[in-house]
Scaffold this active site. Structure first.
Site, PDB file in Angstrom:
ATOM      1  CB  CYS A  54      -0.949   0.048   1.026  1.00 55.23           C
ATOM      2  SG  CYS A  54      -1.992  -1.207   1.372  1.00 55.23           S
ATOM      3  CG  LEU A  83      -5.164  -6.636   7.907  1.00 55.92           C
ATOM      4  CD1 LEU A  83      -3.908  -5.508   7.404  1.00 55.92           C
ATOM      5  CD2 LEU A  83      -6.029  -6.617   6.925  1.00 55.92           C
ATOM      6  CG  HIS A 104      -3.226   3.836   1.563  1.00 54.57           C
ATOM      7  ND1 HIS A 104      -3.679   3.355   0.274  1.00 54.57           N
ATOM      8  CD2 HIS A 104      -3.367   2.872   2.382  1.00 54.57           C
ATOM      9  CE1 HIS A 104      -3.879   2.242   0.507  1.00 54.57           C
ATOM     10  NE2 HIS A 104      -3.891   1.807   1.592  1.00 54.57           N
ATOM     11  N   PRO A 105      -6.295   5.456   1.858  1.00 58.65           N
ATOM     12  CG  PRO A 105      -7.760   4.690   0.524  1.00 58.65           C
ATOM     13  CD  PRO A 105      -6.455   5.344   0.436  1.00 58.65           C
ATOM     14  N   GLY A 106      -6.371   3.287   4.252  1.00 56.91           N
ATOM     15  CA  GLY A 106      -5.999   1.958   4.655  1.00 56.91           C
ATOM     16  C   GLY A 106      -7.412   1.170   5.257  1.00 56.91           C
ATOM     17  N   GLY A 107      -8.182   1.677   5.720  1.00 63.94           N
ATOM     18  CA  GLY A 107      -9.395   1.079   6.173  1.00 63.94           C
ATOM     19  C   GLY A 107      -9.885   2.143   7.558  1.00 63.94           C
ATOM     20  N   PRO A 108     -11.130   2.033   7.950  1.00 66.35           N
ATOM     21  CG  PRO A 108     -13.371   1.553   7.903  1.00 66.35           C
ATOM     22  CD  PRO A 108     -12.210   0.972   7.478  1.00 66.35           C
ATOM     23  CE  LYS A 109     -11.709  -2.005  14.267  1.00 66.20           C
ATOM     24  NZ  LYS A 109     -11.435  -3.088  15.073  1.00 66.20           N
ATOM     25  CB  SER A 158      -2.796  -2.368  -2.769  1.00 66.58           C
ATOM     26  OG  SER A 158      -1.502  -2.602  -2.283  1.00 66.58           O
TER      27      SER A 158
END
Length: 362
Positions: free
Chosen positions: A140, A245, A281-286, A316
């Site tokens: 990513c 992950l 980068h939009p890794g995820g909400p958390k 990614s």
């Protein structure tokens, strides 16, 4: 020495699905009977993703069979998407494939030797003397790292043209025999896409524009964090890429990224208050919530990133480039303002890129 980003173009495969459709396909076709469907639905819902694009129709994934077949699709579709992204990005600024002096490619979702940019070179007519730099394994973080490498390359050729090409087909890495939480989260978070960036050195004629949507790259910094190798990545087995992950990723962001950003800015006599815009980068909400805490900013500062996550998921290395394209097209930075591009990835690591919109008082 600064370089100028002239254009950023994101492309997506034609197959687009609502998250509910993907959840249904995953639960009933790929891992039928091996897990609690309610768990899948909850994890997919918690990703904050509404729609994603896939390189194949959903019904075809169950027929892929093995890693070899998946990788064949990766090469075929990757060359097509990568070629389209590069050609469109060059066309946006009146350049052609023959103008390109350097091409950097990044991917972490397939294997290709010759690498993807070599195959794209033949497809779109890059010059025989084009300098190639494939980045494989950065994950990513590679979108931001790729911008930094364009900066490095063009410092040695101030009137040159460099292209970054990212191709990520995450759907092809899905493991059907892996019922781990990591694989379930990945099945609800990652999408497919590609992107391309065209940049020029400071002495190129196209670098003289005052257009704030053509930002300067001022500097970059790479960081590799201790004892974090198993936070993110792949385990490679007979079925291909098995995702690693770890739930510790948001904590690593909180622990390191804020201090890194402050130190990076301080070296250029800046603070967080001097930043007018972010390309994250939009890794995820958390991860995004942890990043907001680390940077000391409200959700609106990362609004374009949150919107990208909602519309297309995490692509990614291509994701931060899609965010950059959306930012420059829909929320152009004020002239003279500084911006920060940042992404995290396997290592565990981060990449910071300092940007500035031309015009205004420098």
């Amino acid at each position: 020495m600064t370089i100028r980003v002239l254009s950023v173009r994101g492309v997506l495969p034609e197959h687009r699905y609502r998250q509910e459709e993907i959840t249904e396909s995953f639960a009933t076709t790929l891992v039928e009977g091996r897990l609690d469907r309610r768990v899948v639905e909850r994890l997919h819902r918690n990703t904050c993703v509404e729609t994603r694009h896939t390189v194949l129709p959903l019904e075809e994934y169950a027929r892929l069979g093995d890693f070899g077949r998946s990788n064949d699709v990766f090469i075929r579709a990757g060359v097509e998407l990568g070629s389209r992204a590069v050609v469109e990005a060059l066309k946006d600024v009146g350049l052609t494939s023959a103008d390109v002096d350097y091409i950097v490619s990044c991917t972490v979702t397939g294997l290709a030797v010759p690498s993807l940019e070599a195959r794209v070179a033949a497809e779109i007519g890059l010059r025989p003397d084009v300098v190639r730099l494939p980045l494989v394994g950065l994950g990513c973080v590679a979108g931001a790292a790729g911008i930094a490498r364009l900066h490095d390359l063009l410092r040695g050729n101030p009137d040159g043209v460099a292209v970054l090409m990212s191709v990520e087909l995450c759907s092809l890495t899905l493991q059907r025999d892996d019922t781990s939480i990591a694989n379930l989260v990945a099945s609800g978070l990652f999408g497919d896409g590609a992107a391309a960036v065209v940049a020029v050195g400071p002495e190129h004629p196209l670098a003289q524009s005052d257009d704030p949507a053509r930002p300067e790259v001022l500097a970059s910094r790479s960081r590799l964090y201790p004892e974090s190798e198993r936070a993110m990545g792949w385990d490679i087995g007979p079925g291909g890429f098995r995702i690693v992950l770890d739930p510790s990723v948001p904590d690593l962001v909180r622990r390191y990224v804020g201090e890194d950003v402050r130190g990076f800015l301080a070296d250029y006599k800046l603070t967080g208050d001097d930043l007018g815009w972010y390309v994250a980068h939009p890794g995820g909400p958390k991860v995004l919530e942890a990043l907001q805490e680390a940077l000391g900013v409200e959700r609106d500062a990362l609004r374009v990133t949150w919107e990208s996550l909602r519309r297309i998921g995490n692509l990614s290395s291509a994701s931060v480039l899609h965010v950059m394209a959306d930012t420059l097209a829909h929320r152009p930075p004020p002239p003279g303002s500084h911006g920060l591009m940042l992404a995290m990835g396997p290592g565990f690591c981060s990449e910071l890129v300092l940007l500035r919109a031309p015009g205004g008082e420098q």
